[in-house]
Design an enzyme around this catalytic site. Structure first.
Site, mmCIF file in Angstrom:
data_model
loop_
_atom_site.group_PDB
_atom_site.id
_atom_site.type_symbol
_atom_site.label_atom_id
_atom_site.label_comp_id
_atom_site.label_asym_id
_atom_site.label_seq_id
_atom_site.Cartn_x
_atom_site.Cartn_y
_atom_site.Cartn_z
ATOM 1 N N TYR A 60 -2.468 -9.133 12.383
ATOM 2 C CA TYR A 60 -3.617 -8.613 11.639
ATOM 3 C C TYR A 60 -4.385 -9.784 11.016
ATOM 4 O O TYR A 60 -3.784 -10.685 10.415
ATOM 5 C CB TYR A 60 -3.176 -7.644 10.531
ATOM 6 C CG TYR A 60 -2.430 -6.418 11.030
ATOM 7 C CD1 TYR A 60 -2.481 -6.017 12.363
ATOM 8 C CD2 TYR A 60 -1.678 -5.636 10.151
ATOM 9 C CE1 TYR A 60 -1.811 -4.881 12.813
ATOM 10 C CE2 TYR A 60 -1.002 -4.494 10.587
ATOM 11 C CZ TYR A 60 -1.073 -4.132 11.927
ATOM 12 O OH TYR A 60 -0.398 -3.016 12.346
ATOM 13 N N GLN A 86 -2.368 -15.503 6.740
ATOM 14 C CA GLN A 86 -1.815 -14.999 5.465
ATOM 15 C C GLN A 86 -0.302 -15.261 5.463
ATOM 16 O O GLN A 86 0.307 -15.331 6.530
ATOM 17 C CB GLN A 86 -2.136 -13.505 5.264
ATOM 18 C CG GLN A 86 -1.445 -12.527 6.187
ATOM 19 C CD GLN A 86 -2.182 -12.279 7.502
ATOM 20 O OE1 GLN A 86 -2.841 -13.173 8.016
ATOM 21 N NE2 GLN A 86 -2.050 -11.093 8.055
ATOM 22 N N ASN A 118 9.023 -9.132 -0.157
ATOM 23 C CA ASN A 118 9.318 -8.629 1.205
ATOM 24 C C ASN A 118 10.779 -8.820 1.569
ATOM 25 O O ASN A 118 11.304 -9.929 1.493
ATOM 26 C CB ASN A 118 8.442 -9.359 2.232
ATOM 27 C CG ASN A 118 6.972 -9.065 2.042
ATOM 28 O OD1 ASN A 118 6.418 -9.400 0.989
ATOM 29 N ND2 ASN A 118 6.344 -8.457 3.020
ATOM 30 N N GLY A 153 -3.899 -14.155 10.856
ATOM 31 C CA GLY A 153 -2.465 -14.483 10.919
ATOM 32 C C GLY A 153 -2.116 -15.670 10.029
ATOM 33 O O GLY A 153 -0.975 -16.149 10.034
ATOM 34 N N TYR A 163 0.141 2.476 -4.760
ATOM 35 C CA TYR A 163 1.494 1.913 -4.902
ATOM 36 C C TYR A 163 1.510 0.903 -6.052
ATOM 37 O O TYR A 163 2.356 0.973 -6.944
ATOM 38 C CB TYR A 163 1.884 1.237 -3.596
ATOM 39 C CG TYR A 163 3.285 0.668 -3.553
ATOM 40 C CD1 TYR A 163 4.397 1.500 -3.630
ATOM 41 C CD2 TYR A 163 3.497 -0.703 -3.397
ATOM 42 C CE1 TYR A 163 5.690 0.982 -3.554
ATOM 43 C CE2 TYR A 163 4.780 -1.227 -3.313
ATOM 44 C CZ TYR A 163 5.870 -0.387 -3.396
ATOM 45 O OH TYR A 163 7.149 -0.902 -3.316
ATOM 46 N N ASP A 164 0.519 -0.005 -6.016
ATOM 47 C CA ASP A 164 0.511 -1.094 -6.996
ATOM 48 C C ASP A 164 0.423 -0.557 -8.426
ATOM 49 O O ASP A 164 1.171 -0.973 -9.313
ATOM 50 C CB ASP A 164 -0.677 -2.041 -6.748
ATOM 51 C CG ASP A 164 -0.679 -2.627 -5.339
ATOM 52 O OD1 ASP A 164 0.155 -2.190 -4.504
ATOM 53 O OD2 ASP A 164 -1.508 -3.510 -5.050
HETATM 54 N N1 UDP Z 1 1.054 -7.566 9.676
HETATM 55 C C1 UDP Z 1 0.687 -7.998 10.958
HETATM 56 N N2 UDP Z 1 1.006 -7.213 12.020
HETATM 57 C C2 UDP Z 1 1.676 -6.042 11.918
HETATM 58 C C3 UDP Z 1 2.076 -5.609 10.614
HETATM 59 C C4 UDP Z 1 1.739 -6.394 9.523
HETATM 60 O O1 UDP Z 1 0.069 -9.058 11.104
HETATM 61 O O2 UDP Z 1 1.931 -5.402 12.939
HETATM 62 C C5 UDP Z 1 0.749 -8.425 8.526
HETATM 63 C C6 UDP Z 1 0.069 -7.710 7.364
HETATM 64 O O3 UDP Z 1 -1.340 -7.720 7.542
HETATM 65 C C7 UDP Z 1 0.499 -8.542 6.188
HETATM 66 C C8 UDP Z 1 1.892 -9.035 6.585
HETATM 67 O O4 UDP Z 1 1.971 -8.881 7.994
HETATM 68 O O5 UDP Z 1 -0.341 -9.647 6.008
HETATM 69 C C9 UDP Z 1 3.026 -8.264 5.937
HETATM 70 O O6 UDP Z 1 2.747 -6.894 6.087
HETATM 71 P P1 UDP Z 1 3.766 -5.753 5.718
HETATM 72 O O7 UDP Z 1 3.119 -4.463 6.101
HETATM 73 O O8 UDP Z 1 5.087 -6.054 6.289
HETATM 74 O O9 UDP Z 1 3.953 -5.787 4.153
HETATM 75 P P2 UDP Z 1 3.097 -6.331 2.892
HETATM 76 O O10 UDP Z 1 3.687 -7.646 2.594
HETATM 77 O O11 UDP Z 1 1.637 -6.437 3.258
HETATM 78 O O12 UDP Z 1 3.351 -5.311 1.860
#
Ligand code: UDP
Length: 314
Positions: A207, A212, A177, A210, A148-149
């Site tokens: 994930y 991040q 986002n 938490g 994607y990137d």
């Molecule tokens: N994430 C999470 N639980 C979930 C889905 C995502 O903790 O059920 C975290 C994911 O690891 C990331 C952030 O939420 O750090 C945003 O993830 P998302 O897939 O929405 O989009 P991204 O910003 O990574 O493209």
């Protein structure tokens, strides 16, 4: 005044369909192109009978041919959630590269203004915080998110090449986002995942630690930013996103509060190359476009939650 015509690739997707609504409401003719791989006809069903709206089921990685003169091309086609593009790595690479080439070709043929839906992912796992448009990014080319990137980085490069070589009036929106009604409940992103989980009294899947961070922009603010960018004189990339930054744990707490559900958290492994911190610097959008998001996360989440609730019970 002559009716203007816009072609929107990915027009049946989350943001694409909201753009279709915007242009139909403003009396444009709209060609909505989508192969429905991640888009959904339900997002545009209410527009199908409109005389100004035409849906064309088409994979824009293949040549685009339209009968009419086009004034604007907005290229929004692509899987956009990490789960989707990990499942569809080659279509993701193709729509970002060949799809962008074909969309630019349509612009060139029609001398149409072009807007690329780029992404904060072009910054990868950023080493600079917050991210300004001048930052070149930190992307793992061969990692799972690279499909994607790198496709979006290529898309930016070819867009600038068409601007410089063919004098096309191009715009690049780096979208951070974004959330709201019409996201797919199973697209795997944190907003639909947590909403699905609270609506089904399941624990929220966090994930990694938490810790991040992400910042979440409500869709209507985003669409407003896109339209302002389209109408501006800018040709260089612009960050469009909400600068209010939350850790994923803070975000999970907020979902609990908005939903009124006292669900637990479960911790799951952090996906590979998951960016640690992300927040847009929106100085350019503020100064040049007079744009800043207005919707508070709590407000936007409440609307999104009740939309999903209705959508699930339909
Ligand atoms: N994430 C999470 N639980 C979930 C889905 C995502 O903790 O059920 C975290 C994911 O690891 C990331 C952030 O939420 O750090 C945003 O993830 P998302 O897939 O929405 O989009 P991204 O910003 O990574 O493209």
């Amino acid at each position: 005044m002559k009716t203007k015509t816009v072609a929107i690739t990915g027009g049946a997707g989350f943001l694409g369909s909201h753009l279709c609504d915007h242009f139909i409401a403003n009396d444009y003719r709209v060609f909505c192109l989508d192969n429905l791989v991640t888009g959904n006809l339900n997002n545009i069903r209410h527009l199908l009978k409109d005389k100004n709206f035409e849906f064309i089921r088409h994979d824009v990685s293949k040549t685009i041919k339209l009968k009419s003169k086009i004034d604007y091309v907005l290229h929004f086609a692509s899987p956009a959630s990490p789960v989707d593009y990990l499942k569809l790595p080659i279509p993701t690479l193709k729509v970002g590269s060949l799809g962008t080439h074909n969309s630019l070709g349509l612009s060139k043929l029609n001398k149409a203004k072009f807007l690329l839906a780029s992404t904060s992912e072009i910054y990868g796992d950023p080493l600079v915080h917050p991210q300004k448009e001048t930052y070149w990014g930190n992307v793992n080319t061969i990692g799972p998110r690279g499909v994607y990137d790198e496709a979006k980085r290529f898309a930016e490069a070819i867009t600038m090449a068409y601007h410089r070589s063919h004098k096309i009036n191009t715009k690049i929106a780096r979208i951070f986002n974004t959330y709201g009604p019409r996201m797919r409940i199973d697209d795997g992103r944190v907003v639909p995942n947590f909403i699905y989980q609270v609506l089904h009294d399941k624990p929220l899947t966090i994930y990694g630690s938490g810790k991040q961070t992400r910042s979440f922009c409500y869709y209507s603010d985003l669409i407003d930013g896109i339209i302002r960018l389209l109408n501006s004189d800018l040709n260089s990339p612009v960050n469009i996103g909400n600068p209010d930054e939350f850790t994923i744990i803070e975000f999970a707490e907020l979902i609990k509060e908005v939903s009124g559900k006292n669900v637990k958290f479960v911790y799951e492994p952090l996906p590979e190359d998951d960016p640690k911190r992300r927040r847009p610097d929106i100085g350019i959008a503020k100064k040049v476009l007079g744009w800043a998001p207005k919707t508070k996360l709590k407000e936007g989440l409440a609307i999104t939650l009740s939309w999903f609730q209705k959508d699930i019970s339909r």
